[in-house]
Design an enzyme around this catalytic site. Structure first.
Site, mmCIF file in Angstrom:
data_model
loop_
_atom_site.group_PDB
_atom_site.id
_atom_site.type_symbol
_atom_site.label_atom_id
_atom_site.label_comp_id
_atom_site.label_asym_id
_atom_site.label_seq_id
_atom_site.Cartn_x
_atom_site.Cartn_y
_atom_site.Cartn_z
ATOM 1 N N ASN A 11 36.400 -18.813 39.966
ATOM 2 C CA ASN A 11 37.164 -19.283 39.018
ATOM 3 C C ASN A 11 36.348 -19.456 37.569
ATOM 4 O O ASN A 11 36.082 -20.826 37.716
ATOM 5 C CB ASN A 11 38.126 -20.528 39.535
ATOM 6 N N TRP A 12 36.076 -18.443 36.591
ATOM 7 C CA TRP A 12 35.512 -18.758 35.788
ATOM 8 C C TRP A 12 35.358 -19.867 34.776
ATOM 9 O O TRP A 12 34.771 -20.567 33.519
ATOM 10 C CB TRP A 12 34.407 -18.171 34.989
ATOM 11 N N LYS A 13 37.110 -19.778 34.585
ATOM 12 C CA LYS A 13 37.691 -21.263 33.794
ATOM 13 C C LYS A 13 37.341 -19.901 32.163
ATOM 14 O O LYS A 13 37.192 -19.345 32.222
ATOM 15 C CB LYS A 13 37.542 -22.674 33.713
ATOM 16 N N HIS A 97 47.540 -22.681 38.633
ATOM 17 C CA HIS A 97 45.780 -23.446 38.326
ATOM 18 C C HIS A 97 46.131 -24.676 38.316
ATOM 19 O O HIS A 97 47.143 -24.720 36.984
ATOM 20 C CB HIS A 97 44.752 -23.035 38.056
ATOM 21 N N GLU A 99 45.545 -26.640 35.672
ATOM 22 C CA GLU A 99 44.714 -27.502 34.538
ATOM 23 C C GLU A 99 46.254 -26.490 33.978
ATOM 24 O O GLU A 99 46.215 -26.799 32.832
ATOM 25 C CB GLU A 99 43.339 -26.467 34.358
ATOM 26 N N GLY A 175 36.552 -30.380 40.279
ATOM 27 C CA GLY A 175 35.558 -30.948 38.659
ATOM 28 C C GLY A 175 35.299 -32.166 38.893
ATOM 29 O O GLY A 175 34.452 -32.634 37.812
ATOM 30 N N SER A 215 35.370 -28.569 43.534
ATOM 31 C CA SER A 215 34.064 -29.129 44.224
ATOM 32 C C SER A 215 33.000 -28.931 45.016
ATOM 33 O O SER A 215 32.579 -29.132 45.441
ATOM 34 C CB SER A 215 33.155 -30.824 44.108
ATOM 35 N N GLY A 236 35.077 -23.371 41.196
ATOM 36 C CA GLY A 236 35.281 -22.966 39.703
ATOM 37 C C GLY A 236 33.395 -23.730 39.617
ATOM 38 O O GLY A 236 32.772 -22.478 39.121
ATOM 39 N N GLY A 237 32.891 -24.727 38.503
ATOM 40 C CA GLY A 237 31.102 -24.989 38.590
ATOM 41 C C GLY A 237 30.844 -24.121 39.677
ATOM 42 O O GLY A 237 29.360 -23.055 38.895
#
Ligand code: PEP
Length: 258
Positions: A11-13, A97, A99, A175, A215, A236-237
């Protein structure tokens, strides 16, 4: 032998401009080895078409979107429909998600409608659930996550439920660099799988991939993926660096080989 797929989804956001996204996709495409792990790239909407072209003929690599609208089409300025996503080559869409739940006030009811719209269009939802830190500290995380899963998904008939991927993502681990321990992840994945077995059947529960998110990185993926109910990760990251993302995929492949 597991009856379900191991999946690693990136997930590149809201990261990477068009050229950076193109470079990242090409690096992943060049470094990815054929394997049993289903790999999904979820770039921003503006990168979908290009990413689709780059991954087109790689059988274990799929395209996913990070969100969709619940209506089929219409006067919803700035929104993206599931039909648009499908026509850009998406097979998956992330729904719910944390967010989106937090910053865009997406309710369980809205998410259930998004799930329906995705399935009606032939997109497989990656349905996210997970508890915030105060709920974890109170010890009511299992009940909290169970409600999210019930409210978002349990209106589906078994035939549709089979298409759903679930991602358990404790919000306190997203994150933050803090990861749930493999035991904490396994406990919650087992809670979710038992819920599926009770609502549908053991057979269905055994077929659904439940991903862990929060994470995930190459240094912790092996022990998380070694747990019997952890079927890969939503990343994510670490999905923004090709080598880290590939490292995580390799850990999924190793877990499958055991
Ligand atoms: C996520 O965005 O779903 C996620 C798990 O992020 P991170 O890996 O950066 O914690």
């Amino acid at each position: 032998m597991k009856k379900r797929a191991n999946i690693v989804a990136g997930n590149w956001k809201m990261n990477k401009d068009y050229q950076q996204g193109r470079d990242l996709t090409l690096e992943i495409v060049n470094k990815l080895q054929p394997s049993e792990t289903v790999v999904i790239l979820c770039p921003p909407f503006t990168h979908l078409q290009n990413t689709h072209t780059a991954i087109n003929d790689i059988s274990n690599l799929h395209l996913g979107a990070q969100n969709c609208h619940q209506e089929e089409s219409g006067a919803y300025t700035g929104e993206i429909s599931t039909g648009m996503l499908k026509s850009c080559g998406c097979d998956f869409v992330i729904i719910g998600h944390s967010e989106r739940r937090e910053f865009f006030s997406e309710s369980d009811e809205l998410l259930a409608r998004k799930v329906d719209r995705a399935l009606a269009t032939g997109l497989r939802p990656i349905f996210c659930c997970g508890e915030p830190l105060p709920i974890r500290e109170k010890g009511t995380h299992a009940a909290h996550v169970s409600e999210q899963v019930k409210n978002g998904l349990f209106h589906l008939p078994e035939e549709q439920m089979k298409e759903v991927v679930i991602a358990y993502e404790p919000i306190w681990a997203i994150g933050t660099g803090k990861t749930a321990s493999p035991e904490q992840a396994q406990e919650m994945h087992q809670v979710i799988r038992s819920l599926l077995a009770k609502q549908y059947s053991e057979a269905l529960a055994e077929r659904i991939s439940i991903l862990y998110g929060g994470s995930v990185k190459p240094a912790n993926a092996a022990e998380l993926f070694a747990k019997p109910d952890v079927d890969g990760g939503l990343v994510g990251g670490a999905s923004l660096k090709a080598d880290d993302f590939i490292g995580i995929i390799n850990h999924s492949n190793e877990a499958l080989a055991k």
